[in-house]
Design a protein around this motif. Structure first.
Motif, PDB file in Angstrom:
ATOM      1  N   ILE A  38      -0.091 -18.341   6.927  1.00  0.00           N
ATOM      2  CA  ILE A  38      -0.749 -17.316   6.109  1.00  0.00           C
ATOM      3  C   ILE A  38      -0.434 -17.562   4.643  1.00  0.00           C
ATOM      4  O   ILE A  38       0.735 -17.735   4.259  1.00  0.00           O
ATOM      5  CB  ILE A  38      -0.291 -15.903   6.525  1.00  0.00           C
ATOM      6  N   ASP A  39      -1.454 -17.587   3.817  1.00  0.00           N
ATOM      7  CA  ASP A  39      -1.306 -17.785   2.375  1.00  0.00           C
ATOM      8  C   ASP A  39      -1.450 -16.440   1.676  1.00  0.00           C
ATOM      9  O   ASP A  39      -2.428 -15.735   1.873  1.00  0.00           O
ATOM     10  CB  ASP A  39      -2.377 -18.762   1.881  1.00  0.00           C
ATOM     11  N   ASP A  40      -0.469 -16.080   0.890  1.00  0.00           N
ATOM     12  CA  ASP A  40      -0.491 -14.801   0.177  1.00  0.00           C
ATOM     13  C   ASP A  40       0.206 -14.991  -1.156  1.00  0.00           C
ATOM     14  O   ASP A  40       0.984 -15.937  -1.341  1.00  0.00           O
ATOM     15  CB  ASP A  40       0.208 -13.718   1.003  1.00  0.00           C
ATOM     16  N   SER A  41      -0.049 -14.097  -2.089  1.00  0.00           N
ATOM     17  CA  SER A  41       0.601 -14.164  -3.396  1.00  0.00           C
ATOM     18  C   SER A  41       0.855 -12.760  -3.899  1.00  0.00           C
ATOM     19  O   SER A  41       0.178 -11.804  -3.525  1.00  0.00           O
ATOM     20  CB  SER A  41      -0.279 -14.917  -4.405  1.00  0.00           C
ATOM     21  N   SER A  42       1.841 -12.629  -4.776  1.00  0.00           N
ATOM     22  CA  SER A  42       2.134 -11.332  -5.368  1.00  0.00           C
ATOM     23  C   SER A  42       0.982 -10.864  -6.251  1.00  0.00           C
ATOM     24  O   SER A  42       0.747  -9.658  -6.375  1.00  0.00           O
ATOM     25  CB  SER A  42       3.433 -11.397  -6.172  1.00  0.00           C
ATOM     26  N   GLU A  43       0.246 -11.803  -6.827  1.00  0.00           N
ATOM     27  CA  GLU A  43      -0.894 -11.399  -7.656  1.00  0.00           C
ATOM     28  C   GLU A  43      -2.002 -10.797  -6.801  1.00  0.00           C
ATOM     29  O   GLU A  43      -2.618  -9.791  -7.174  1.00  0.00           O
ATOM     30  CB  GLU A  43      -1.427 -12.596  -8.442  1.00  0.00           C
ATOM     31  N   ASP A  44      -2.263 -11.393  -5.636  1.00  0.00           N
ATOM     32  CA  ASP A  44      -3.238 -10.797  -4.715  1.00  0.00           C
ATOM     33  C   ASP A  44      -2.784  -9.398  -4.292  1.00  0.00           C
ATOM     34  O   ASP A  44      -3.593  -8.463  -4.193  1.00  0.00           O
ATOM     35  CB  ASP A  44      -3.402 -11.671  -3.473  1.00  0.00           C
ATOM     36  N   ALA A  45      -1.487  -9.264  -4.018  1.00  0.00           N
ATOM     37  CA  ALA A  45      -0.954  -7.959  -3.619  1.00  0.00           C
ATOM     38  C   ALA A  45      -1.119  -6.945  -4.743  1.00  0.00           C
ATOM     39  O   ALA A  45      -1.485  -5.785  -4.495  1.00  0.00           O
ATOM     40  CB  ALA A  45       0.517  -8.086  -3.240  1.00  0.00           C
ATOM     41  N   TYR A  46      -0.866  -7.369  -5.968  1.00  0.00           N
ATOM     42  CA  TYR A  46      -1.032  -6.444  -7.101  1.00  0.00           C
ATOM     43  C   TYR A  46      -2.488  -6.016  -7.227  1.00  0.00           C
ATOM     44  O   TYR A  46      -2.776  -4.830  -7.444  1.00  0.00           O
ATOM     45  CB  TYR A  46      -0.567  -7.097  -8.399  1.00  0.00           C
ATOM     46  N   GLN A  47      -3.407  -6.960  -7.102  1.00  0.00           N
ATOM     47  CA  GLN A  47      -4.827  -6.605  -7.216  1.00  0.00           C
ATOM     48  C   GLN A  47      -5.219  -5.615  -6.118  1.00  0.00           C
ATOM     49  O   GLN A  47      -5.977  -4.665  -6.363  1.00  0.00           O
ATOM     50  CB  GLN A  47      -5.685  -7.871  -7.124  1.00  0.00           C
ATOM     51  N   TYR A  48      -4.701  -5.829  -4.922  1.00  0.00           N
ATOM     52  CA  TYR A  48      -5.000  -4.917  -3.806  1.00  0.00           C
ATOM     53  C   TYR A  48      -4.425  -3.534  -4.089  1.00  0.00           C
ATOM     54  O   TYR A  48      -5.130  -2.514  -3.965  1.00  0.00           O
ATOM     55  CB  TYR A  48      -4.429  -5.496  -2.521  1.00  0.00           C
ATOM     56  N   LEU A  49      -3.161  -3.475  -4.471  1.00  0.00           N
ATOM     57  CA  LEU A  49      -2.527  -2.181  -4.738  1.00  0.00           C
ATOM     58  C   LEU A  49      -3.199  -1.464  -5.895  1.00  0.00           C
ATOM     59  O   LEU A  49      -3.506  -0.272  -5.808  1.00  0.00           O
ATOM     60  CB  LEU A  49      -1.036  -2.384  -5.031  1.00  0.00           C
ATOM     61  N   HIS A  50      -3.424  -2.180  -6.982  1.00  0.00           N
ATOM     62  CA  HIS A  50      -4.038  -1.535  -8.143  1.00  0.00           C
ATOM     63  C   HIS A  50      -5.458  -1.095  -7.834  1.00  0.00           C
ATOM     64  O   HIS A  50      -5.919  -0.049  -8.314  1.00  0.00           O
ATOM     65  CB  HIS A  50      -4.022  -2.475  -9.357  1.00  0.00           C
ATOM     66  N   GLY A  51      -6.162  -1.873  -7.004  1.00  0.00           N
ATOM     67  CA  GLY A  51      -7.508  -1.483  -6.625  1.00  0.00           C
ATOM     68  C   GLY A  51      -7.546  -0.191  -5.837  1.00  0.00           C
ATOM     69  O   GLY A  51      -8.503   0.587  -5.924  1.00  0.00           O
ATOM     70  N   LEU A  52      -6.490   0.052  -5.046  1.00  0.00           N
ATOM     71  CA  LEU A  52      -6.390   1.293  -4.280  1.00  0.00           C
ATOM     72  C   LEU A  52      -5.856   2.445  -5.118  1.00  0.00           C
ATOM     73  O   LEU A  52      -6.394   3.544  -5.115  1.00  0.00           O
ATOM     74  CB  LEU A  52      -5.460   1.092  -3.081  1.00  0.00           C
ATOM     75  N   SER A  55      11.500   9.912  -4.337  1.00  0.00           N
ATOM     76  CA  SER A  55      10.780   9.537  -5.556  1.00  0.00           C
ATOM     77  C   SER A  55       9.283   9.745  -5.371  1.00  0.00           C
ATOM     78  O   SER A  55       8.783   9.765  -4.241  1.00  0.00           O
ATOM     79  CB  SER A  55      11.058   8.072  -5.897  1.00  0.00           C
ATOM     80  N   ALA A  56       8.572   9.909  -6.484  1.00  0.00           N
ATOM     81  CA  ALA A  56       7.112   9.969  -6.424  1.00  0.00           C
ATOM     82  C   ALA A  56       6.601   8.603  -5.979  1.00  0.00           C
ATOM     83  O   ALA A  56       6.934   7.574  -6.570  1.00  0.00           O
ATOM     84  CB  ALA A  56       6.547  10.333  -7.797  1.00  0.00           C
ATOM     85  N   ALA A  57       5.801   8.578  -4.932  1.00  0.00           N
ATOM     86  CA  ALA A  57       5.449   7.328  -4.260  1.00  0.00           C
ATOM     87  C   ALA A  57       4.752   6.347  -5.188  1.00  0.00           C
ATOM     88  O   ALA A  57       3.817   6.707  -5.911  1.00  0.00           O
ATOM     89  CB  ALA A  57       4.553   7.621  -3.059  1.00  0.00           C
ATOM     90  N   VAL A  58       5.195   5.084  -5.147  1.00  0.00           N
ATOM     91  CA  VAL A  58       4.525   4.035  -5.894  1.00  0.00           C
ATOM     92  C   VAL A  58       3.107   3.847  -5.369  1.00  0.00           C
ATOM     93  O   VAL A  58       2.219   3.377  -6.096  1.00  0.00           O
ATOM     94  CB  VAL A  58       5.325   2.713  -5.809  1.00  0.00           C
ATOM     95  N   MET A  59       2.865   4.236  -4.120  1.00  0.00           N
ATOM     96  CA  MET A  59       1.541   4.112  -3.515  1.00  0.00           C
ATOM     97  C   MET A  59       0.591   5.226  -3.953  1.00  0.00           C
ATOM     98  O   MET A  59      -0.580   5.217  -3.582  1.00  0.00           O
ATOM     99  CB  MET A  59       1.655   4.133  -1.990  1.00  0.00           C
ATOM    100  N   GLY A  60       1.117   6.193  -4.720  1.00  0.00           N
ATOM    101  CA  GLY A  60       0.265   7.299  -5.127  1.00  0.00           C
ATOM    102  C   GLY A  60      -0.262   8.061  -3.934  1.00  0.00           C
ATOM    103  O   GLY A  60       0.452   8.282  -2.952  1.00  0.00           O
ATOM    104  N   ASP A  61      -1.512   8.422  -3.988  1.00  0.00           N
ATOM    105  CA  ASP A  61      -2.122   9.175  -2.892  1.00  0.00           C
ATOM    106  C   ASP A  61      -2.864   8.237  -1.939  1.00  0.00           C
ATOM    107  O   ASP A  61      -3.929   8.570  -1.423  1.00  0.00           O
ATOM    108  CB  ASP A  61      -3.085  10.220  -3.471  1.00  0.00           C
ATOM    109  N   THR A  62      -2.300   7.042  -1.712  1.00  0.00           N
ATOM    110  CA  THR A  62      -2.933   6.053  -0.841  1.00  0.00           C
ATOM    111  C   THR A  62      -1.912   5.539   0.172  1.00  0.00           C
ATOM    112  O   THR A  62      -0.723   5.820   0.080  1.00  0.00           O
ATOM    113  CB  THR A  62      -3.487   4.859  -1.638  1.00  0.00           C
ATOM    114  N   TYR A  63      -2.401   4.741   1.108  1.00  0.00           N
ATOM    115  CA  TYR A  63      -1.557   4.170   2.162  1.00  0.00           C
ATOM    116  C   TYR A  63      -2.061   2.755   2.415  1.00  0.00           C
ATOM    117  O   TYR A  63      -2.878   2.527   3.302  1.00  0.00           O
ATOM    118  CB  TYR A  63      -1.665   5.025   3.425  1.00  0.00           C
ATOM    119  N   PRO A  64      -1.572   1.754   1.658  1.00  0.00           N
ATOM    120  CA  PRO A  64      -2.178   0.415   1.699  1.00  0.00           C
ATOM    121  C   PRO A  64      -2.095  -0.300   3.035  1.00  0.00           C
ATOM    122  O   PRO A  64      -2.983  -1.070   3.388  1.00  0.00           O
ATOM    123  CB  PRO A  64      -1.395  -0.351   0.626  1.00  0.00           C
ATOM    124  N   GLY A  65      -1.010  -0.081   3.780  1.00  0.00           N
ATOM    125  CA  GLY A  65      -0.857  -0.773   5.044  1.00  0.00           C
ATOM    126  C   GLY A  65       0.373  -0.285   5.771  1.00  0.00           C
ATOM    127  O   GLY A  65       1.237   0.393   5.199  1.00  0.00           O
TER     128      GLY A  65
END
Length: 580
Positions: A78-92, A542-552
């Motif tokens: 599996i190929d993954d990157s922190s930048e892809d993860a950031y784009q996914y999180l920020h998009g949500l 703490s106030a969730a870094v995920m905000g009002d979302t649940y990425p996975g």
């Protein structure tokens, strides 16, 4: 610096005093991670827990951690990157959480995992088939970010095993514990699944010391396994854990938090912490007053699957030093159902199997039942607010479903027929049963004709493999907990064979998301947005870094461990070279 911040007074000369570099409150995944990291970096550490047992909500959970770009993914191709993860999180999440805090998680979660697997007993394996929840968001990954904790034998804890929280629902469905991978394989109920079940059962029954002592399964999996691995890591390092030790107040001197007053064995103890205090005390899911003040209504502290100690202690402590709060109206939502003994269990997977629907008290569907559990509850509250009576709602299924699949912890009828179910399930309305849909609707206080029409419309489309109302089964996530043998849509099948059943479901949660606002270093912020020096928070305090979302799956534990790691690194002054 805030008028409400309290300065410490030195007039309690009779109090015992204790001094460390790093004080951690809360012995769940976040707190124990923060303790191990600080100790590895050379700090003296004290961990305090208000309950008589350690583990918190982590010990009641699946233990899964969502770790993007983790170092084990190449083993699974599996190929993954922190930048892809950031784009996914920020998009949500969008701009509801500052970008540096989101980026800190995306970039440092993998660093945390590598550190913990190198310096502790923590061990995780990627789940290649467990996808992120929202495939339409850029940066989405179809598997591997959600990770399964490795099993461990509880006897590895020695005497410390007796004070571990064992309030896990495993044992209701099966006598033995299973990992995420094993649980999903067993759900398929084919020949291979039966072989796996036989092997796990044999191991369980041949564990004679546990059977003779009439204990549960001593092979721990899921959240209890993670808790045990972290506790073993504390024992290896001789990091003290004080149970039955609530934090009474934070010490604030010379412009910074420098420790806390705790109550140990009924006696006050002043703990001075030279590098800071980390609050990992959990959310406020068990605090009826805070739920009424901040959460959607109706709500109840009985509907949550969180630990009994999740009463918002960190919030109360932080507010006394002028800390700001965030996401107090949010939670890690999941449908739950109440057993007659008062226990609340999360309904994670059973709602996705074919031959079932969820209806409000008008007898109408209101959601895609197979979508992420957080979104099901959000739809439940939306239906309630429209006046449709969705609190409670009902998971309705037919005899075919009842024979083949689990409904929560309730085994299929081919294993546990209705005659062997506790009659209290039917007496208190947890389960309802009727020969026809009309009769079932009448039992539930709804228009039986409306329920019949809802099911007729659903059945027509289910036979075609489509759900035009809510798109159930269209996504990879919807199909994960469904039945691949059912085609063309593994999450859809008609309800057409009586008797019919209904499981009462509440808008519950795994814990709340609201808590102390923090920056990317896990430092707590005051109401003017300034850092409160010496005070850190992680996990559901703490106030969730995920905000009002649940990425996975694993977003809760993954973020708790990551920001506890970041907090300890920041407080102990670690440099990048000191981190693996």
């Amino acid at each position: 610096m805030g008028a409400n911040r309290r300065k410490a007074h030195n007039d309690k000369m009779t109090e015992k005093e204790h001094e460390v570099d790093w004080l951690v409150a809360g012995a769940g995944a976040g707190g124990m991670t923060g303790a191990v990291v600080a100790h590895q970096l050379g700090g003296s550490v004290l961990l305090v827990e208000k309950e008589a047992v350690y583990g918190g909500t982590t010990a009641k959970s699946g233990g899964v951690a969502w770790i993007p770009a983790n170092h084990r993914l190449p083993e699974f191709g599996i190929d993954d990157s922190s930048e892809d993860a950031y784009q996914y999180l920020h998009g949500l999440i969008g701009n509801s959480v500052p970008a540096p805090r989101i980026r800190a998680y995306a970039e440092r979660a993998s660093e945390m995992l590598r550190f913990m697997m190198q310096h502790s007993h923590v061990h995780y394996t990627p789940l290649p088939a467990y996808m992120d929840y929202y495939d339409s968001v850029p940066g989405y990954q179809s598997g591997g970010r959600s990770m399964d904790p490795a099993p461990i034998h509880i006897r590895a804890l020695g005497a410390a095993a007796s004070s571990m929280s064992r309030d896990h629902y495993t044992g209701l469905l099966l006598p033995f514990n299973v990992s995420v991978v094993e649980g999903r394989r067993l759900q398929e109920m084919d020949f291979g699944a039966y072989l796996l079940g036989a092997r796990l059962a044999a191991r369980y029954y041949l564990d004679l010391p546990a059977r003779l002592a009439k204990r549960g399964d001593d092979r721990l999996t899921l959240g209890p396994a993670l808790v045990a691995r972290l506790r073993r890591s504390l024992l290896d390092r001789d990091i003290p854990l004080w149970l039955n030790t609530p934090v009474a107040e934070l010490l604030y001197e010379n412009g910074r938090v420098c420790g806390a007053r705790v109550t140990r064995e009924g006696q006050p103890v002043t703990v001075r912490a030279k590098r800071g205090v980390l609050l990992c005390t959990g959310g406020f899911a068990r605090n009826a007053g805070l739920r009424k003040q901040y959460q959607p209504q109706p709500s109840s502290d009985r509907w949550t699957a969180a630990a009994p100690g999740a009463t918002g202690d960190g919030i109360a402590l932080g507010e006394k030093v002028d800390a700001a709060l965030g996401f107090m109206g949010s939670a890690w939502w999941s449908p739950t159902y109440l057993l007659p003994d008062g226990r609340s269990l999360a309904l994670i997977s059973g709602k996705s199997n074919p031959g079932s629907i969820m209806v409000n008290r008008q007898g109408r569907r209101f959601t895609n039942e197979a979508q992420p559990y957080e979104d099901v509850v959000k739809d439940q509250y939306a239906s309630e607010q429209r006046g449709e009576g969705a609190v409670p709602c009902y998971l309705v299924f037919d005899a075919t479903f009842r024979e083949k699949y689990t409904a929560g912890h309730i085994k299929p009828s081919k294993i546990t027929p209705d005659s062997r179910l506790p009659q209290t399930y039917f007496e208190n309305g947890l389960l309802s049963r009727a020969n026809t849909l009309f009769e079932l609707g009448a039992q539930l206080g709804m228009d039986g004709h409306a329920l019949e029409q809802t099911v007729a419309d659903f059945n027509h489309h289910a036979r075609l493999g489509k759900d035009p109302l809510f798109g159930r089964g269209d996504s990879l996530h919807d199909r994960y907990y469904a039945d691949p043998k059912v085609q063309p849509n593994p999450s859809l099948a008609p309800l057409e064979k009586g008797p019919y059943y209904a499981l009462r479901c509440e808008p519950g949660d795994l814990d709340t998301k609201g808590g102390l606002l923090c920056n990317e270093h896990a430092q707590v912020l005051d109401r003017s947005g300034e850092v409160i020096p010496g005070l850190y928070a992680a996990g559901n305090a703490s106030a969730a870094v995920m905000g009002d979302t649940y990425p996975g799956a694993g977003s809760t534990i993954g973020s708790a461990m990551t920001f506890a790691y970041i907090a300890a690194q920041h407080a102990l002054g670690a440099t990048a070279k000191e981190s693996p």
